[in-house]
Write a protein that holds these residues in place. Structure first.
Motif, PDB file in Angstrom:
ATOM      1  N   MET A  79       0.836  -1.200   0.000  1.00 10.35           N
ATOM      2  CA  MET A  79       0.000   0.000   0.000  1.00 10.35           C
ATOM      3  C   MET A  79       0.873   1.254   0.000  1.00 10.35           C
ATOM      4  O   MET A  79       1.966   1.272   0.551  1.00 10.35           O
ATOM      5  CB  MET A  79      -0.922   0.014   1.222  1.00 10.35           C
ATOM      6  CG  MET A  79      -1.982  -1.078   1.187  1.00 10.35           C
ATOM      7  SD  MET A  79      -3.137  -0.838  -0.184  1.00 10.35           S
ATOM      8  CE  MET A  79      -3.898   0.686   0.322  1.00 10.35           C
ATOM      9  N   THR A  80       0.344   2.320  -0.636  1.00  7.62           N
ATOM     10  CA  THR A  80       1.056   3.599  -0.660  1.00  7.62           C
ATOM     11  C   THR A  80       0.202   4.676  -0.003  1.00  7.62           C
ATOM     12  O   THR A  80       0.193   5.818  -0.435  1.00  7.62           O
ATOM     13  CB  THR A  80       1.378   3.989  -2.114  1.00  7.62           C
ATOM     14  OG1 THR A  80       0.182   3.890  -2.902  1.00  7.62           O
ATOM     15  CG2 THR A  80       2.434   3.085  -2.698  1.00  7.62           C
ATOM     16  N   ALA A  81      -0.538   4.297   1.026  1.00  9.48           N
ATOM     17  CA  ALA A  81      -1.386   5.259   1.732  1.00  9.48           C
ATOM     18  C   ALA A  81      -0.527   6.277   2.470  1.00  9.48           C
ATOM     19  O   ALA A  81       0.473   5.927   3.108  1.00  9.48           O
ATOM     20  CB  ALA A  81      -2.319   4.543   2.701  1.00  9.48           C
ATOM     21  N   LEU A  82      -0.916   7.543   2.369  1.00 10.42           N
ATOM     22  CA  LEU A  82      -0.202   8.594   3.076  1.00 10.42           C
ATOM     23  C   LEU A  82      -0.466   8.490   4.572  1.00 10.42           C
ATOM     24  O   LEU A  82      -1.579   8.174   5.005  1.00 10.42           O
ATOM     25  CB  LEU A  82      -0.673   9.963   2.570  1.00 10.42           C
ATOM     26  CG  LEU A  82      -0.284  10.314   1.133  1.00 10.42           C
ATOM     27  CD1 LEU A  82      -1.068  11.537   0.661  1.00 10.42           C
ATOM     28  CD2 LEU A  82       1.209  10.581   1.024  1.00 10.42           C
ATOM     29  N   ARG A  83       0.564   8.753   5.359  1.00  5.66           N
ATOM     30  CA  ARG A  83       0.426   8.756   6.816  1.00  5.66           C
ATOM     31  C   ARG A  83       0.470  10.202   7.293  1.00  5.66           C
ATOM     32  O   ARG A  83       1.459  10.908   7.093  1.00  5.66           O
ATOM     33  CB  ARG A  83       1.538   7.936   7.468  1.00  5.66           C
ATOM     34  CG  ARG A  83       1.492   6.460   7.099  1.00  5.66           C
ATOM     35  CD  ARG A  83       2.492   5.661   7.924  1.00  5.66           C
ATOM     36  NE  ARG A  83       2.168   5.712   9.349  1.00  5.66           N
ATOM     37  CZ  ARG A  83       2.903   5.118  10.297  1.00  5.66           C
ATOM     38  NH1 ARG A  83       3.995   4.442   9.961  1.00  5.66           N
ATOM     39  NH2 ARG A  83       2.553   5.201  11.568  1.00  5.66           N
ATOM     40  N   SER A  84      -0.613  10.638   7.905  1.00 14.09           N
ATOM     41  CA  SER A  84      -0.703  12.018   8.369  1.00 14.09           C
ATOM     42  C   SER A  84       0.131  12.215   9.633  1.00 14.09           C
ATOM     43  O   SER A  84       0.135  11.377  10.536  1.00 14.09           O
ATOM     44  CB  SER A  84      -2.157  12.380   8.654  1.00 14.09           C
ATOM     45  OG  SER A  84      -2.243  13.674   9.207  1.00 14.09           O
ATOM     46  N   THR A  85       0.820  13.344   9.681  1.00 17.32           N
ATOM     47  CA  THR A  85       1.557  13.735  10.903  1.00 17.32           C
ATOM     48  C   THR A  85       0.955  15.016  11.481  1.00 17.32           C
ATOM     49  O   THR A  85       1.569  15.661  12.329  1.00 17.32           O
ATOM     50  CB  THR A  85       3.050  13.942  10.597  1.00 17.32           C
ATOM     51  OG1 THR A  85       3.193  14.967   9.602  1.00 17.32           O
ATOM     52  CG2 THR A  85       3.687  12.654  10.101  1.00 17.32           C
ATOM     53  N   LEU A  86      -0.223  15.380  10.999  1.00 21.27           N
ATOM     54  CA  LEU A  86      -0.875  16.603  11.468  1.00 21.27           C
ATOM     55  C   LEU A  86      -1.272  16.457  12.935  1.00 21.27           C
ATOM     56  O   LEU A  86      -1.993  15.522  13.305  1.00 21.27           O
ATOM     57  CB  LEU A  86      -2.115  16.888  10.613  1.00 21.27           C
ATOM     58  CG  LEU A  86      -2.834  18.209  10.854  1.00 21.27           C
ATOM     59  CD1 LEU A  86      -1.957  19.383  10.440  1.00 21.27           C
ATOM     60  CD2 LEU A  86      -4.152  18.240  10.080  1.00 21.27           C
ATOM     61  N   ASP A  87      -0.816  17.366  13.760  1.00 22.59           N
ATOM     62  CA  ASP A  87      -1.135  17.339  15.187  1.00 22.59           C
ATOM     63  C   ASP A  87      -2.408  18.153  15.417  1.00 22.59           C
ATOM     64  O   ASP A  87      -2.368  19.373  15.568  1.00 22.59           O
ATOM     65  CB  ASP A  87       0.031  17.911  16.002  1.00 22.59           C
ATOM     66  CG  ASP A  87      -0.245  17.887  17.508  1.00 22.59           C
ATOM     67  OD1 ASP A  87      -1.275  17.307  17.924  1.00 22.59           O
ATOM     68  OD2 ASP A  87       0.570  18.462  18.254  1.00 22.59           O
ATOM     69  N   VAL A  88      -3.535  17.456  15.454  1.00 22.20           N
ATOM     70  CA  VAL A  88      -4.814  18.161  15.576  1.00 22.20           C
ATOM     71  C   VAL A  88      -5.072  18.630  17.004  1.00 22.20           C
ATOM     72  O   VAL A  88      -6.106  19.261  17.268  1.00 22.20           O
ATOM     73  CB  VAL A  88      -5.969  17.264  15.090  1.00 22.20           C
ATOM     74  CG1 VAL A  88      -5.804  16.935  13.613  1.00 22.20           C
ATOM     75  CG2 VAL A  88      -6.063  15.996  15.914  1.00 22.20           C
ATOM     76  N   THR A  89      -4.168  18.325  17.913  1.00 21.76           N
ATOM     77  CA  THR A  89      -4.310  18.797  19.298  1.00 21.76           C
ATOM     78  C   THR A  89      -3.376  19.960  19.608  1.00 21.76           C
ATOM     79  O   THR A  89      -3.416  20.510  20.708  1.00 21.76           O
ATOM     80  CB  THR A  89      -4.023  17.657  20.296  1.00 21.76           C
ATOM     81  OG1 THR A  89      -2.654  17.239  20.164  1.00 21.76           O
ATOM     82  CG2 THR A  89      -4.943  16.467  20.033  1.00 21.76           C
ATOM     83  N   GLY A  90      -2.544  20.338  18.640  1.00 21.69           N
ATOM     84  CA  GLY A  90      -1.532  21.369  18.877  1.00 21.69           C
ATOM     85  C   GLY A  90      -2.069  22.781  18.775  1.00 21.69           C
ATOM     86  O   GLY A  90      -3.136  23.043  18.209  1.00 21.69           O
ATOM     87  N   ALA A  91      -1.285  23.716  19.299  1.00 20.74           N
ATOM     88  CA  ALA A  91      -1.668  25.128  19.297  1.00 20.74           C
ATOM     89  C   ALA A  91      -1.691  25.706  17.878  1.00 20.74           C
ATOM     90  O   ALA A  91      -2.566  26.516  17.546  1.00 20.74           O
ATOM     91  CB  ALA A  91      -0.701  25.927  20.164  1.00 20.74           C
ATOM     92  N   ASP A  92      -0.730  25.300  17.038  1.00 16.44           N
ATOM     93  CA  ASP A  92      -0.692  25.812  15.667  1.00 16.44           C
ATOM     94  C   ASP A  92      -1.948  25.391  14.904  1.00 16.44           C
ATOM     95  O   ASP A  92      -2.547  26.197  14.184  1.00 16.44           O
ATOM     96  CB  ASP A  92       0.552  25.294  14.938  1.00 16.44           C
ATOM     97  CG  ASP A  92       1.824  25.941  15.445  1.00 16.44           C
ATOM     98  OD1 ASP A  92       1.727  26.986  16.124  1.00 16.44           O
ATOM     99  OD2 ASP A  92       2.915  25.402  15.169  1.00 16.44           O
ATOM    100  N   TYR A  93      -2.323  24.128  15.063  1.00 19.44           N
ATOM    101  CA  TYR A  93      -3.521  23.630  14.382  1.00 19.44           C
ATOM    102  C   TYR A  93      -4.742  24.424  14.849  1.00 19.44           C
ATOM    103  O   TYR A  93      -5.575  24.844  14.034  1.00 19.44           O
ATOM    104  CB  TYR A  93      -3.724  22.143  14.663  1.00 19.44           C
ATOM    105  CG  TYR A  93      -5.012  21.594  14.089  1.00 19.44           C
ATOM    106  CD1 TYR A  93      -5.066  21.118  12.781  1.00 19.44           C
ATOM    107  CD2 TYR A  93      -6.173  21.565  14.858  1.00 19.44           C
ATOM    108  CE1 TYR A  93      -6.256  20.638  12.245  1.00 19.44           C
ATOM    109  CE2 TYR A  93      -7.364  21.087  14.326  1.00 19.44           C
ATOM    110  CZ  TYR A  93      -7.401  20.618  13.028  1.00 19.44           C
ATOM    111  OH  TYR A  93      -8.579  20.145  12.512  1.00 19.44           O
ATOM    112  N   ALA A  94      -4.860  24.651  16.151  1.00 22.26           N
ATOM    113  CA  ALA A  94      -6.006  25.379  16.699  1.00 22.26           C
ATOM    114  C   ALA A  94      -6.060  26.803  16.151  1.00 22.26           C
ATOM    115  O   ALA A  94      -7.139  27.313  15.803  1.00 22.26           O
ATOM    116  CB  ALA A  94      -5.944  25.395  18.227  1.00 22.26           C
ATOM    117  N   ALA A  95      -4.898  27.456  16.053  1.00 23.40           N
ATOM    118  CA  ALA A  95      -4.853  28.826  15.533  1.00 23.40           C
ATOM    119  C   ALA A  95      -5.235  28.857  14.053  1.00 23.40           C
ATOM    120  O   ALA A  95      -5.981  29.737  13.607  1.00 23.40           O
ATOM    121  CB  ALA A  95      -3.461  29.410  15.732  1.00 23.40           C
TER     122      ALA A  95
END
Length: 534
Positions: free
Chosen positions: A1-17
């Motif tokens: 499989m070549t599925a992308l693996r997300s590293t997005l931190d949906v709990t982080g301050a940058d994401y919230a901003a």
């Protein structure tokens, strides 16, 4: 499989901003869309309803197949101008009797549905989409013709509206006109040049000159009905092919006309069981793009939330890394994706894109461009390394590619990078923007700085002292102007895109567009790219 693996931190301050900034932009966008839906306002909507008539969007809803989506186009046309947002016209792509069609509906609550310059541009864009994708056109007509105070901007270019209808017909693309009210002067040629015409009893009024004009020109006295009513056109002139007793009956008959077109897509849709949703929640797209576009973001986080099963085969992942390219499926359709990673396009990215576009054309695969670019790299090292000819290769490839192109402006889209990533001038089949997008010849600070340097050098050459206070004021003014003119609502108001969309809707919007483009044959260029400067 070549599925992308997300590293997005949906709990982080940058994401919230990032998410908060995007939600603020979406709230502003929703307000503007509500203004377009309101048409001429409560007074004129109430007057229209008192006459027993449906609103433009209600007509569209009755025309469409139940529980099918309507991809509205250019809803903010005219934004920032002296005209009502929406330009007194609703356009979009929807399914009628199982057939994808371009639908155009006059909004008679705005100056009687009269056409202003933005109405014309919006209508012509709808015809352009119909022609490129071989989609039947349905015109829901109720218009008093040209908005006379702006006739100087409408009359000459407005002839293209009628030319388009005849050319669509010549190309075998069906055109249907449903007349609900006035269709006067030049507007009479919309039903006059459509393949199929339906008129509503005692409501449709189609004539080149209404009773006052006829009396002034000829001295003849005539009433509306005998001059251009539905009954007369159905029984005497023959302009009406179908006579409807009321609006719902007219829309029912329009559906029957489309059902009898025997219109078939050039390429069938993928089977439903071939479509797999992404592995990541589309809601997370709200926090991907930073509020400050100078801060880079990973476009693979976007791709992972758009493509089927988040499955993506990267092409040249270790070369030209500020441009992500690769293959995927979106709602079952094969696509090639080009997405800006760190904004700047270098020679390596340009050559990589050129080869990728050629491959897509050999495979007959549509291309999706995800914009976040500040343009091609400048400087002595890069000029000597051939950035001009390499950028030109990429623009050449985009210009002469024959597969359908779909563009989405996510972040910045500046300079020639906008061209290389298939901006509006390069005729993508559809182009949409996120509320976070900005597009201009360059960033506001850079443009103001360039002007400042030029003026400073000019003063030095003349031996004059340079006014620093005036320079600061000028830079601030220019930055403010360019900032306002690069925002998505400003650009959408001028029809430089087909709409500003919620990032969470991107997969759905692209899926609807891919379905539409497959009504026409999808075939790539076979060597026809002109001369590449190597």
């Amino acid at each position: 499989m070549t599925a992308l693996r997300s590293t997005l931190d949906v709990t982080g301050a940058d994401y919230a901003a990032n998410r908060e900034a995007m939600l603020e932009k979406l709230a502003a966008l929703e307000t503007e869309h509500a203004g377009a839906v309101a048409g001429g306002g409560e007074k004129y909507v109430a007057r229209h309803r008192e006459r027993g008539k449906l609103l433009a969007r209600e007509r569209i809803e009755l025309l469409l197949d139940p529980d099918t989506p309507f991809l509205e186009l250019s809803p903010l046309a005219g934004w920032g101008s002296d005209y009502t947002v929406g330009a007194s016209l609703v356009t979009g792509v929807g399914v009628v009797a199982g057939v994808e069609c371009v639908i155009s509906a006059n909004d008679p609550t705005v100056r009687g549905g009269a056409s202003n310059p933005w109405t014309l541009r919006k209508a012509l864009r709808a015809h352009e989409i119909a022609r490129a994708n071989r989609l039947p056109v349905i015109s829901l007509v109720e218009s008093g013709g040209a908005d006379l105070p702006s006739q100087k901007e409408i009359f000459i270019p407005g002839g293209a509206l009628f030319r388009d209808l005849t050319r669509l017909s010549e190309a075998g693309i069906p055109t249907v006109a449903v007349v609900f009210g006035n269709s006067t002067a030049g507007g009479a040629y919309v039903p006059g040049m459509s393949d199929h015409v339906i008129m509503v009893k005692e409501r449709a009024k189609v004539f080149l000159g209404g009773p006052p004009l006829v009396k002034m020109a000829t001295g003849e006295e005539s009433g509306d009905e005998e001059l251009g009513g539905a009954d007369m056109h159905a029984r005497v002139s023959g302009l009406a092919d179908h006579f409807a007793v009321d609006e719902p009956d007219a829309l029912r008959q329009a559906r029957r006309v489309v059902a009898r077109l025997h219109h078939r897509k050039a390429q069938p849709d993928p089977p439903p069981d071939a479509v797999r949703p992404p592995r990541y929640d589309a809601d997370e797209l709200l926090g991907v793009v930073p509020g400050d576009l100078k801060v880079p973001f990973d476009p693979r986080e976007v791709i992972a939330r758009l493509v089927d099963d988040s499955d993506f085969d990267a092409f040249k992942p270790l070369y030209g890394t500020s441009l992500t390219t690769g293959w995927a499926r979106l709602h079952g359709y094969p696509v090639g994706i080009l997405a800006n990673a760190r904004g700047v396009l270098f020679s390596e990215e340009s050559q990589k894109a050129t080869q990728f576009i050629q491959l897509a054309n050999q495979r007959d695969v549509p291309l999706v461009f995800l914009h976040n670019t500040t343009g091609y790299m400048v400087g002595r090292e890069y000029e000597q390394g051939g950035i001009i000819k390499h950028g030109a290769m990429m623009i050449n490839a985009v210009s002469n590619s024959k597969v359908p192109h779909l563009s989405v402006l996510m972040g910045a889209s500046y300079g020639a990078g906008h061209y290389g990533m298939c901006g509006r001038a390069y005729e993508p089949r559809f182009l949409f923007a996120w509320p976070s997008a900005k597009s201009a010849v360059m960033g506001p600070q850079q443009l103001a700085g360039v002007l400042s340097l030029v003026m400073r050098e000019s003063a030095a050459a003349k031996g004059k002292p340079y006014d620093e206070e005036n320079d600061a004021a000028l830079r601030a003014m220019v930055e403010e102007q360019i900032e306002s003119e690069s925002l998505p609502m400003f650009l959408s108001g001028r029809l430089y895109d087909d709409g500003v969309i919620d990032p969470r809707d991107t997969r759905t919007v692209l899926g609807l567009c891919l379905s539409a483009v497959h009504n026409a044959p999808v075939a790539g260029a076979r060597g026809g790219f002109g001369v590449f400067r190597m």
